[in-house]
Design an enzyme around this catalytic site. Structure first.
Site, PDB file in Angstrom:
ATOM      1  N   ARG A 127       0.837  -1.202   0.000  1.00 28.34           N
ATOM      2  CA  ARG A 127       0.000   0.000   0.000  1.00 28.34           C
ATOM      3  C   ARG A 127       0.875   1.257   0.000  1.00 28.34           C
ATOM      4  O   ARG A 127       0.579   2.231  -0.689  1.00 28.34           O
ATOM      5  CB  ARG A 127      -0.927  -0.018   1.218  1.00 28.34           C
ATOM      6  CG  ARG A 127      -1.996   1.053   1.134  1.00 28.34           C
ATOM      7  CD  ARG A 127      -3.284   0.639   1.825  1.00 28.34           C
ATOM      8  NE  ARG A 127      -4.397   1.414   1.303  1.00 28.34           N
ATOM      9  CZ  ARG A 127      -4.957   2.423   1.948  1.00 28.34           C
ATOM     10  NH1 ARG A 127      -4.492   2.782   3.123  1.00 28.34           N
ATOM     11  NH2 ARG A 127      -5.964   3.072   1.410  1.00 28.34           N
ATOM     12  N   HIS A 183       0.717   4.128  -2.810  1.00 27.07           N
ATOM     13  CA  HIS A 183       0.376   5.495  -2.385  1.00 27.07           C
ATOM     14  C   HIS A 183       1.547   6.459  -2.555  1.00 27.07           C
ATOM     15  O   HIS A 183       1.351   7.654  -2.698  1.00 27.07           O
ATOM     16  CB  HIS A 183      -0.111   5.493  -0.937  1.00 27.07           C
ATOM     17  CG  HIS A 183      -1.518   5.003  -0.799  1.00 27.07           C
ATOM     18  ND1 HIS A 183      -2.337   5.355   0.237  1.00 27.07           N
ATOM     19  CD2 HIS A 183      -2.252   4.194  -1.594  1.00 27.07           C
ATOM     20  CE1 HIS A 183      -3.527   4.770   0.081  1.00 27.07           C
ATOM     21  NE2 HIS A 183      -3.484   4.055  -1.016  1.00 27.07           N
ATOM     22  N   ASN A 185      -3.793   8.415   3.694  1.00 26.48           N
ATOM     23  CA  ASN A 185      -2.650   8.032   4.532  1.00 26.48           C
ATOM     24  C   ASN A 185      -2.855   8.466   5.978  1.00 26.48           C
ATOM     25  O   ASN A 185      -1.919   8.393   6.785  1.00 26.48           O
ATOM     26  CB  ASN A 185      -1.359   8.675   3.994  1.00 26.48           C
ATOM     27  CG  ASN A 185      -1.131   8.369   2.523  1.00 26.48           C
ATOM     28  OD1 ASN A 185      -1.463   7.292   2.056  1.00 26.48           O
ATOM     29  ND2 ASN A 185      -0.585   9.333   1.789  1.00 26.48           N
ATOM     30  N   HIS A 231      -4.781  -6.526  -3.367  1.00 22.19           N
ATOM     31  CA  HIS A 231      -5.768  -6.760  -2.310  1.00 22.19           C
ATOM     32  C   HIS A 231      -5.908  -8.240  -1.957  1.00 22.19           C
ATOM     33  O   HIS A 231      -6.766  -8.596  -1.164  1.00 22.19           O
ATOM     34  CB  HIS A 231      -7.120  -6.168  -2.715  1.00 22.19           C
ATOM     35  CG  HIS A 231      -7.107  -4.654  -2.742  1.00 22.19           C
ATOM     36  ND1 HIS A 231      -8.121  -3.896  -3.270  1.00 22.19           N
ATOM     37  CD2 HIS A 231      -6.192  -3.766  -2.282  1.00 22.19           C
ATOM     38  CE1 HIS A 231      -7.830  -2.603  -3.156  1.00 22.19           C
ATOM     39  NE2 HIS A 231      -6.667  -2.494  -2.553  1.00 22.19           N
TER      40      HIS A 231
HETATM   41  C1  HEM Z   1      -7.518   0.437  -7.785  1.00 24.35           C
HETATM   42  C2  HEM Z   1      -7.626   1.390  -6.883  1.00 24.35           C
HETATM   43  C3  HEM Z   1      -7.488   1.119  -5.431  1.00 24.35           C
HETATM   44  C4  HEM Z   1      -8.356   1.510  -4.466  1.00 24.35           C
HETATM   45  C5  HEM Z   1      -9.625   2.305  -4.673  1.00 24.35           C
HETATM   46  C6  HEM Z   1      -7.848   1.022  -3.207  1.00 24.35           C
HETATM   47  C7  HEM Z   1      -8.445   1.245  -2.001  1.00 24.35           C
HETATM   48  C8  HEM Z   1      -8.042   0.692  -0.806  1.00 24.35           C
HETATM   49  C9  HEM Z   1      -8.720   0.865   0.465  1.00 24.35           C
HETATM   50  C10 HEM Z   1      -9.933   1.733   0.714  1.00 24.35           C
HETATM   51  C11 HEM Z   1      -8.059   0.115   1.372  1.00 24.35           C
HETATM   52  C12 HEM Z   1      -8.400  -0.039   2.853  1.00 24.35           C
HETATM   53  C13 HEM Z   1      -7.622   0.958   3.658  1.00 24.35           C
HETATM   54  C14 HEM Z   1      -8.035   0.955   5.112  1.00 24.35           C
HETATM   55  O1  HEM Z   1      -9.237   0.981   5.387  1.00 24.35           O
HETATM   56  O2  HEM Z   1      -7.132   0.939   5.965  1.00 24.35           O
HETATM   57  C15 HEM Z   1      -6.972  -0.518   0.678  1.00 24.35           C
HETATM   58  C16 HEM Z   1      -6.064  -1.351   1.287  1.00 24.35           C
HETATM   59  C17 HEM Z   1      -5.010  -1.913   0.633  1.00 24.35           C
HETATM   60  N1  HEM Z   1      -4.605  -1.662  -0.669  1.00 24.35           N
HETATM   61 FE1  HEM Z   1      -5.677  -0.723  -2.059  1.00 24.35          FE
HETATM   62  N2  HEM Z   1      -6.687   0.345  -3.433  1.00 24.35           N
HETATM   63  C18 HEM Z   1      -6.423   0.385  -4.767  1.00 24.35           C
HETATM   64  C19 HEM Z   1      -5.314  -0.138  -5.404  1.00 24.35           C
HETATM   65  C20 HEM Z   1      -4.291  -0.762  -4.757  1.00 24.35           C
HETATM   66  C21 HEM Z   1      -3.031  -1.123  -5.362  1.00 24.35           C
HETATM   67  C22 HEM Z   1      -2.628  -0.806  -6.793  1.00 24.35           C
HETATM   68  C23 HEM Z   1      -2.306  -1.753  -4.419  1.00 24.35           C
HETATM   69  C24 HEM Z   1      -0.922  -2.328  -4.522  1.00 24.35           C
HETATM   70  C25 HEM Z   1      -0.505  -2.993  -5.571  1.00 24.35           C
HETATM   71  C26 HEM Z   1      -3.111  -1.806  -3.232  1.00 24.35           C
HETATM   72  C27 HEM Z   1      -2.762  -2.420  -2.065  1.00 24.35           C
HETATM   73  C28 HEM Z   1      -3.500  -2.397  -0.909  1.00 24.35           C
HETATM   74  C29 HEM Z   1      -3.184  -3.203   0.254  1.00 24.35           C
HETATM   75  C30 HEM Z   1      -2.072  -4.210   0.357  1.00 24.35           C
HETATM   76  C31 HEM Z   1      -4.128  -2.884   1.234  1.00 24.35           C
HETATM   77  C32 HEM Z   1      -4.208  -3.423   2.661  1.00 24.35           C
HETATM   78  C33 HEM Z   1      -3.390  -2.541   3.558  1.00 24.35           C
HETATM   79  C34 HEM Z   1      -3.232  -3.076   4.968  1.00 24.35           C
HETATM   80  O3  HEM Z   1      -3.874  -4.055   5.334  1.00 24.35           O
HETATM   81  O4  HEM Z   1      -2.417  -2.503   5.702  1.00 24.35           O
HETATM   82  N3  HEM Z   1      -4.298  -1.174  -3.456  1.00 24.35           N
HETATM   83  N4  HEM Z   1      -6.979  -0.153  -0.641  1.00 24.35           N
END
Ligand code: HEM
Ligand SMILES: *[C@@H]1O[C@H](CO)[C@@H](O)[C@H](O)[C@H]1NC(C)=O
Length: 335
Positions: free
Chosen positions: A72, A76, A98, A198
């Site tokens: 993430r 970001h 963030n 995800h």
């Molecule tokens: C396509 C658009 C994307 C959207 C709208 C999105 C949105 C989000 C949201 C809302 C969360 C939850 C954050 C929280 O509530 O703490 C999340 C978590 C996460 N995202 Fe995305 N994301 C996107 C793309 C990506 C990409 C490209 C990656 C990496 C390749 C990624 C990796 C992650 C990871 C690994 C988490 C979990 C973080 C954790 O558990 O600490 N996301 N994302």
């Protein structure tokens, strides 16, 4: 005879030119479009890859969520203004999505300290984020691949306008495709494969889509316990595999931005391809993550501490002087 040997000389000369062209071509493919290279630190810091991998492995042994945290952070950091470790600077590290201060930021700085202790200040925080993320993916069961190096660290954080380029979890496919396209990730396969990040990690309850029975049910369960989070891959939450796509294809995606990928023909074919073939997902993910890592920031520096730019104090002092501040009121003036 003379003419003949001159002929051979010409042939030999052409051969040398050709050989040079071949060598050049090989070198050129070693560097990618973003001016990064695979062996940049090979001579100046041969221990780099070992230090990073050992540190990520140790961190994951304490907490498997490190993989999610790093992925993430990498996303970001890169999308707003290029891969430049700006996400470690205030106020960016606490702005918008963030806000909670992404986990694993301290891990980046800890690795930097180890690397610089060994090799001097030769490797940027931005390169360390890229390498650590790459290792975190393979350590979680995902693909192993090469990650080009040569990024510099930004001199300033991303603006709130740039941070707003990160799409919201309630985005539709057009918005998601546009957000990725404007940073050179124009192939829908990039959006779908990178959303596959995800396959690990969790979301706060308020990000769950809640537009059908399944998602309302998991939202209600999530909200029952305060500060609970919902795994983004409901099948295998911590493993880096293709089950996220299996879930999304069955309308079991957690975020709206996951769910909609299965419902638009531009993206659905990749959801299906990745759900049925993990190798296809891994190959595209590796390719797209390298592409994400190629998003270039403005020219910067190699920070001596990932959390602040070098000489930040001097700059803030001269800035306040140029703003004609009363030097008596400047808290830094008599330091
Ligand atoms: C396509 C658009 C994307 C959207 C709208 C999105 C949105 C989000 C949201 C809302 C969360 C939850 C954050 C929280 O509530 O703490 C999340 C978590 C996460 N995202 Fe995305 N994301 C996107 C793309 C990506 C990409 C490209 C990656 C990496 C390749 C990624 C990796 C992650 C990871 C690994 C988490 C979990 C973080 C954790 O558990 O600490 N996301 N994302
Ligand atoms: C899975 O994808 C890989 C990589 O694209 C491909 O080489 C392989 O043939 C595919 N396997 C099947 C069973 O379709």
């Amino acid at each position: 005879m003379a003419a003949r040997s001159r002929g051979w000389c010409v042939v030999l000369g052409m051969g040398l030119v050709l050989a040079a062209a071949v060598v050049r071509a090989v070198v050129v493919t070693g560097d990618d479009d973003a001016g990064l290279s695979l062996d940049l630190h090979a001579a100046s810091c041969p221990q780099l890859e070992g230090i990073v991998r050992t540190a990520v492995q140790a961190a994951r042994a304490q907490d498997v969520q490190v993989t999610a945290g790093l992925l993430r952070i990498f996303f970001h950091d890169c999308l707003p203004q290029g891969c430049d470790a700006s996400i470690l600077l205030d106020p960016e590290k606490r702005t918008g999505p963030n806000a909670r201060g992404p986990r694993a930021l301290q891990l980046i700085e800890d690795i930097r300290a180890k690397v610089h202790a060994r090799c001097g200040p030769t490797v940027s925080c931005a390169d360390i984020i890229a390498l650590a993320t790459r290792d975190a993916v393979s350590l979680a069961g995902g693909p192993s691949f090469a990650m080009p190096q040569g990024r510099t660290d930004s001199l300033s954080p991303a603006t709130s306008g740039e941070i707003a380029l990160l799409p919201s979890p309630f985005s539709d496919v057009n918005t998601l495709l546009a957000a990725f396209s404007r940073r050179g990730l124009a192939d829908p396969a990039d959006l779908v494969a990178l959303s596959g990040g995800h396959t690990v990690g969790k979301a706060g309850c308020s990000s769950i889509r809640g537009n059908d029975d399944f998602s309302r049910r998991i939202a209600a369960l999530c909200a029952r316990t305060s500060s609970r989070k919902q795994s983004l891959d409901i099948i295998t939450p911590d493993a880096f595999d293709n089950r996220y796509f299996v879930a999304v294809k069955k309308a079991r995606g957690v975020l709206l931005s996951d769910h909609v990928l299965a419902g638009d023909q531009r993206t659905a074919r990749f959801v299906t391809a990745f759900a049925t073939n993990q190798t296809a997902f891994f190959q595209q993910f590796a390719k797209s993550l390298v592409k994400l890592g190629n998003i270039r920031g403005a020219a910067g520096e190699i920070r001596n501490n990932c959390f602040r730019r070098n000489n930040a104090r001097v700059v803030s002092l001269s800035l306040s002087l140029s703003l004609d501040d009363d030097i008596i009121n400047n808290p830094l003036a008599d330091e």
